[in-house]
Design a protein around this motif. Structure first.
Motif, PDB file in Angstrom:
ATOM      1  N   UNK A   1     -64.071 -35.856 -25.772  1.00  0.00           N
ATOM      2  CA  UNK A   1     -63.074 -35.005 -25.154  1.00  0.00           C
ATOM      3  C   UNK A   1     -61.696 -35.322 -25.747  1.00  0.00           C
ATOM      4  N   UNK A   2     -60.672 -34.526 -25.335  1.00  0.00           N
ATOM      5  CA  UNK A   2     -59.435 -34.554 -26.098  1.00  0.00           C
ATOM      6  C   UNK A   2     -58.208 -35.031 -25.321  1.00  0.00           C
ATOM      7  N   UNK A   3     -58.410 -35.495 -24.084  1.00  0.00           N
ATOM      8  CA  UNK A   3     -57.255 -35.962 -23.335  1.00  0.00           C
ATOM      9  C   UNK A   3     -56.583 -37.188 -23.967  1.00  0.00           C
ATOM     10  N   UNK A   4     -57.320 -38.177 -24.492  1.00  0.00           N
ATOM     11  CA  UNK A   4     -56.646 -39.304 -25.160  1.00  0.00           C
ATOM     12  C   UNK A   4     -55.827 -38.856 -26.367  1.00  0.00           C
ATOM     13  N   UNK A   5     -56.355 -37.894 -27.172  1.00  0.00           N
ATOM     14  CA  UNK A   5     -55.601 -37.417 -28.320  1.00  0.00           C
ATOM     15  C   UNK A   5     -54.367 -36.637 -27.877  1.00  0.00           C
ATOM     16  N   UNK A   6     -54.518 -35.824 -26.812  1.00  0.00           N
ATOM     17  CA  UNK A   6     -53.364 -35.102 -26.285  1.00  0.00           C
ATOM     18  C   UNK A   6     -52.288 -36.089 -25.828  1.00  0.00           C
ATOM     19  N   UNK A   7     -52.688 -37.133 -25.125  1.00  0.00           N
ATOM     20  CA  UNK A   7     -51.735 -38.132 -24.642  1.00  0.00           C
ATOM     21  C   UNK A   7     -51.086 -38.882 -25.798  1.00  0.00           C
ATOM     22  N   UNK A   8     -51.856 -39.116 -26.853  1.00  0.00           N
ATOM     23  CA  UNK A   8     -51.283 -39.767 -28.030  1.00  0.00           C
ATOM     24  C   UNK A   8     -50.154 -38.918 -28.608  1.00  0.00           C
ATOM     25  N   UNK A   9     -50.424 -37.592 -28.782  1.00  0.00           N
ATOM     26  CA  UNK A   9     -49.393 -36.728 -29.352  1.00  0.00           C
ATOM     27  C   UNK A   9     -48.165 -36.653 -28.453  1.00  0.00           C
ATOM     28  N   UNK A  10     -48.365 -36.782 -27.172  1.00  0.00           N
ATOM     29  CA  UNK A  10     -47.257 -36.669 -26.220  1.00  0.00           C
ATOM     30  C   UNK A  10     -46.552 -38.011 -25.969  1.00  0.00           C
TER      31      UNK A  10
ATOM     32  N   UNK B   1     -57.071 -27.501 -26.712  1.00  0.00           N
ATOM     33  CA  UNK B   1     -56.150 -26.460 -27.169  1.00  0.00           C
ATOM     34  C   UNK B   1     -54.840 -27.083 -27.637  1.00  0.00           C
ATOM     35  N   UNK B   2     -54.335 -28.048 -26.872  1.00  0.00           N
ATOM     36  CA  UNK B   2     -53.059 -28.702 -27.206  1.00  0.00           C
ATOM     37  C   UNK B   2     -53.171 -29.456 -28.532  1.00  0.00           C
ATOM     38  N   UNK B   3     -54.267 -30.203 -28.683  1.00  0.00           N
ATOM     39  CA  UNK B   3     -54.417 -31.018 -29.890  1.00  0.00           C
ATOM     40  C   UNK B   3     -54.439 -30.129 -31.134  1.00  0.00           C
ATOM     41  N   UNK B   4     -55.244 -29.042 -31.128  1.00  0.00           N
ATOM     42  CA  UNK B   4     -55.350 -28.211 -32.313  1.00  0.00           C
ATOM     43  C   UNK B   4     -54.051 -27.450 -32.584  1.00  0.00           C
ATOM     44  N   UNK B   5     -53.295 -27.192 -31.528  1.00  0.00           N
ATOM     45  CA  UNK B   5     -52.042 -26.464 -31.707  1.00  0.00           C
ATOM     46  C   UNK B   5     -50.908 -27.360 -32.196  1.00  0.00           C
ATOM     47  N   UNK B   6     -51.008 -28.662 -31.940  1.00  0.00           N
ATOM     48  CA  UNK B   6     -49.868 -29.545 -32.225  1.00  0.00           C
ATOM     49  C   UNK B   6     -50.169 -30.662 -33.229  1.00  0.00           C
TER      50      UNK B   6
ATOM     51  N   UNK C   1     -67.838 -29.641 -25.532  1.00  0.00           N
ATOM     52  CA  UNK C   1     -66.713 -30.589 -25.627  1.00  0.00           C
ATOM     53  C   UNK C   1     -65.373 -29.887 -25.492  1.00  0.00           C
ATOM     54  N   UNK C   2     -65.236 -28.679 -26.127  1.00  0.00           N
ATOM     55  CA  UNK C   2     -63.996 -27.928 -25.953  1.00  0.00           C
ATOM     56  C   UNK C   2     -63.908 -27.334 -24.532  1.00  0.00           C
ATOM     57  N   UNK C   3     -65.046 -26.870 -24.052  1.00  0.00           N
ATOM     58  CA  UNK C   3     -65.063 -26.110 -22.807  1.00  0.00           C
ATOM     59  C   UNK C   3     -64.662 -26.960 -21.613  1.00  0.00           C
ATOM     60  N   UNK C   4     -65.188 -28.208 -21.516  1.00  0.00           N
ATOM     61  CA  UNK C   4     -64.911 -29.024 -20.332  1.00  0.00           C
ATOM     62  C   UNK C   4     -63.530 -29.668 -20.405  1.00  0.00           C
ATOM     63  N   UNK C   5     -62.872 -29.625 -21.549  1.00  0.00           N
ATOM     64  CA  UNK C   5     -61.545 -30.236 -21.693  1.00  0.00           C
ATOM     65  C   UNK C   5     -60.643 -29.292 -22.478  1.00  0.00           C
TER      66      UNK C   5
END
Length: 808
Positions: free
Chosen positions: A156-165, A210-215, A201-205
């Motif tokens: 899932x992508x919450x850790x990567x999103x948090x990294x970017x933020x 979306x944030x990771x691929x956009x940023x 993996x994309x669907x549940x998170x």
């Protein structure tokens, strides 16, 4: 876990496949710096992902920087740790997602994570005991070289999103986007369906994805579920699930021995690349969009060629079975990869020889222990234990030394590293050889013996490093320079190792040489002479060399290595004899030369007078007094070169006995004085005949004018050379006997009337004159005319002598 809901149109797939012909994705360079981000929980394929990763690490293809758990399951992070420990990597950082989502589609549920944690990890361990995933991300990235990190996102992508933020902090002054842009080479995403579709993996998170691929500020390569969905892999069926957490996890997951290799294919691409061989690039440098939760189809993804955002996706070029044939040996390495868990001892002294025992799993009879990557003598003890023999040279250098185990199965597996700590210990110097040398003999090679020597150990002379060669942990060799040995003295020899200290010193002695004496000048001297300077020649003389006389030092001046000068005092010359001359060099070393003689001679005696200077024949023996100089108690008076009994009176006087034989004959005796210094000039001693004695002459009186006649002289002490003299005039003399001589006296000598003195003379060199006897010359006429008067006769005689000399 991957769960595709729809597929894309075949026409669309073919359209994008054409793009692969022009794709230019850069191949990775191994070893790849890797961070794996997975949702190890709802499906077991993530365990296989980690098994493949650690297999690649064993082969040296991957340098694992960190493990990131993106699942909300409490045991995902501890399960990752247990598997890492099993593969011999207990120190790899593990970061845990601390959020409570995602939980839809049972994404946080697991049938194996807690059991694996309790069986192979720390029972009861949870994600609460692990640092936040963002912290681990930032630390791993900050410590990595720029543009070197590959992130494989398999969950899932919450850790990567948090990294970017994330914002700048004590770990890095960069914010998350800046840190990713500077450190990450590529993000490989194992999620989605390409070029478009909808996947778990994309669907549940969806919002995070979306944030990771956009940023994301760099390259993203997507490996959609269709790439690995038909590649079936799993652990070895023969693996022991009681020992192998991979096999155990697969068994727990509905007793399934295989699953699709979604993440494993993505991992293989991330590490090995393979564009043009195993993979193609249907979509290169476009844009992947993931719908967020607000869209009608949350998590749906699509790839478009424009804009060019650096997003690509790949497809496999080989059959699924061929791909499985590549991956399965890696995944099944869990039963073949040597797992190194511990070593004993864990630390050893530097320079020591050691047997180290290695404990772990998957050891075989052909397993080989590697020391810093090089084979060392290995003994197989059991499937869980090996021993290795390490030499002092292996352990020469302090610090951590890497021990690994290599298995040759399936092309070769290498375990994780167990560090053997080589403890820095101060070197110990026990001996040096040689321990001394002669000054001026350098350079020489010094052998230092002791213990705890390392390849960085250096021999020091008075604290200064010298060129050193490492022989073993107990021996070094070093060069002592000509400068070190230029002057006699003591050198402090130590061994120093930068990381551990310096040994106690030993003393190397630079000795003075033993001097060699070749000659002295002068080599003789006169007894009683004045002080003088002795020149000594030879070799190995030093500043400090001392000339000795009979073992006693004399004031010495150093001229050169081959010459000295020494002051010889008058006291050394007081008496004749032989002085032992040596040269002594001072300590250290040094010593005395062989001796040369300095002969002190008595001076040649000088004879100035003798007393008496003569004696009469037959008057001996007599005592002769000799006066002069340079006489010694051994001086001897000589007569005609023959020694006579002599008494020493003083340096200026001797007495000697002249024997009766010396005085038995008239003549001259040569008197000399001889001593060890020579022989004096001679003086003459005269042996005289005794003076003659005249008792009478005949005729007496003698008659004048009667012509020549023979005068008979009677007496004693006459010799053949005796001469009769009348008034001091000699006359031809005939030796008759020692008591009588006859002399021929002419008439002309008798014209003078009256009394005349007759003597006898012994001529030179042994002369002597007798007493005088009166010879009366009478007138012939006076005798005739005596009655007329004596005076008349004498007058007539005078007249005859004057007028008729022929009558006389």
């Amino acid at each position: 876990m991957k769960r595709p809901l729809s597929t894309a149109a075949l026409a669309c797939f073919l359209l994008f496949f054409a793009i692969s012909l022009f794709a230019q994705l850069q191949e990775p360079v191994q070893p790849v710096n890797l961070i794996i981000d997975s949702d190890m929980a709802s499906d077991v394929d993530d365990v296989g992902d980690h098994a493949v990763m650690w297999a690649l690490s064993s082969r040296g293809e991957v340098n694992v920087l960190a493990l990131i758990s993106s699942s909300a399951n409490d045991y995902t992070a501890p399960c990752m740790r247990a598997i890492a420990n099993y593969y011999g990597h207990p120190n790899v950082p593990v970061g845990a997602h601390k959020g409570l989502t995602p939980v839809v589609e049972n994404s946080n549920m697991s049938v194996y994570t807690q059991q694996i944690t309790n069986q192979f990890g720390i029972p009861g361990d949870t994600r609460a005991n692990y640092p936040d995933a963002v912290t681990v991300y930032r630390q791993a990235l900050a410590n990595a070289p720029d543009h070197s990190v590959y992130i494989v996102a398999e969950g899932f992508y919450q850790p990567l999103q948090a990294l970017l933020q994330s914002q700048p902090d004590s770990i890095s002054p960069l914010n998350g986007v800046q840190l990713v842009a500077q450190k990450v080479r590529r993000l490989v995403s194992s999620a989605g369906w390409f070029p478009s579709g909808n996947e778990h993996n994309f669907r549940v998170d969806a919002d995070a994805a979306s944030y990771v691929f956009a940023n994301w500020p760099g390259e993203i390569v997507s490996v959609g579920v269709q790439v690995g969905g038909d590649v079936i892999t799993g652990p070895s069926l023969s693996s022991d699930a009681t020992k192998d957490p991979v096999k155990r996890a697969y068994d727990l997951f509905n007793s399934s021995d295989t699953t699709p290799a979604w993440g494993q294919v993505a991992l293989l691409f991330a590490v090995r690349g393979g564009i043009g061989t195993n993979f193609s690039v249907p979509g290169y440098n476009g844009t992947t969009t993931v719908n967020n939760s607000a869209s009608l189809s949350p998590g749906s993804n699509s790839w478009m060629q424009t804009p060019n955002s650096g997003h690509s996706y790949i497809a496999k070029l080989i059959a699924a079975t061929d791909m499985a044939a590549i991956i399965n040996p890696l995944l099944q390495g869990s039963s073949n990869i040597p797992i190194l868990r511990s070593i004993s001892p864990t630390s050893v002294p530097a320079g020591s020889s050691q047997t180290v025992t290695l404990t772990g799993n998957n050891f075989f009879s052909d397993s080989q222990v590697l020391f810093n990557g090089n084979n060392r003598p290995t003994t197989f003890l059991s499937g869980t234990q090996l021993s290795v023999q390490l030499t002092g040279a292996d352990l020469a250098n302090p610090g951590p030394q890497a021990l690994t185990v290599s298995n040759s199965e399936d092309g070769g597996w290498v375990s994780g590293v167990a560090n053997l700590t080589v403890l820095a210990t101060a070197p110990i110097l026990t001996s040096i050889s040689p321990a001394s040398a002669v000054a001026g003999s350098g350079p020489i090679t010094l052998t230092a013996t002791g213990s705890n020597f390392t390849t960085t150990s250096v021999v020091q002379v008075n604290g200064a490093n010298r060129s050193t060669s490492f022989v073993s942990s107990t021996q070094l060799t070093a060069t002592l320079t000509a400068g070190d040995l230029a002057n006699a003295g003591s050198l402090s020899i130590t061994v120093t190792t930068a990381s551990s200290g310096t040994s106690t010193p030993l003393t190397f002695t630079v000795n003075h040489p033993v001097p060699s004496l070749a000659g002295i000048s002068p080599s003789t001297a006169a007894a009683g002479g004045a002080a003088f300077t002795l020149t000594v020649s030879g070799s190995n003389f030093v500043n400090g060399s001392v000339v000795q006389v009979n073992g006693s030092s004399r004031s010495t001046a150093f001229v050169s290595g081959t010459q000295l000068s020494a002051s010889i005092p008058a006291s050394d010359l007081a008496s004749a004899g032989t002085l032992s001359i040596t040269v002594v060099n001072p300590a250290p070393g040094g010593g005395a030369s062989a001796a040369l003689p300095l002969v002190v001679n008595n001076p040649a005696p000088s004879l100035t007078s003798i007393s008496p200077t003569s004696a009469v024949v037959g008057s001996g023996p007599i005592t002769l007094t000799a006066t002069g100089s340079n006489f010694t108690p051994s001086s001897v008076v000589q007569v005609n070169g023959a020694s006579r009994s002599t008494s020493f009176v003083s340096g200026a006087q001797l007495t000697a006995t002249l024997t009766a034989a010396d005085l038995s004959n008239a003549g001259f005796l040569s008197i000399t004085v001889a001593s060890s210094g020579g022989t004096s000039a001679p003086l003459t001693f005269t042996v005289k005949n005794p003076a003659p004695s005249v008792s009478s002459v005949s005729p007496n009186p003698a008659i004048s004018l009667l012509g020549g006649y023979t005068l008979t002289v009677n007496g004693s002490g006459f010799v053949r050379s005796s001469v009769v003299q009348v008034d001091g005039k000699s006359y031809p003399t005939t030796f008759v006997s020692p008591t009588q001589l006859k002399a021929q006296v002419s008439s002309s000598d008798l014209l003078s009337l009256g009394q005349h003195n007759v003597t006898v003379v012994k001529p030179a060199p042994v002369c002597g004159t007798s007493n005088a006897v009166t010879l009366t010359v009478a007138s012939l006429l006076g005798n005739i005319l005596e009655p007329a008067g004596k005076e008349l006769g004498e007058a007539l005689d005078l007249q005859l002598q004057s007028s008729f000399p022929e009558l006389v």
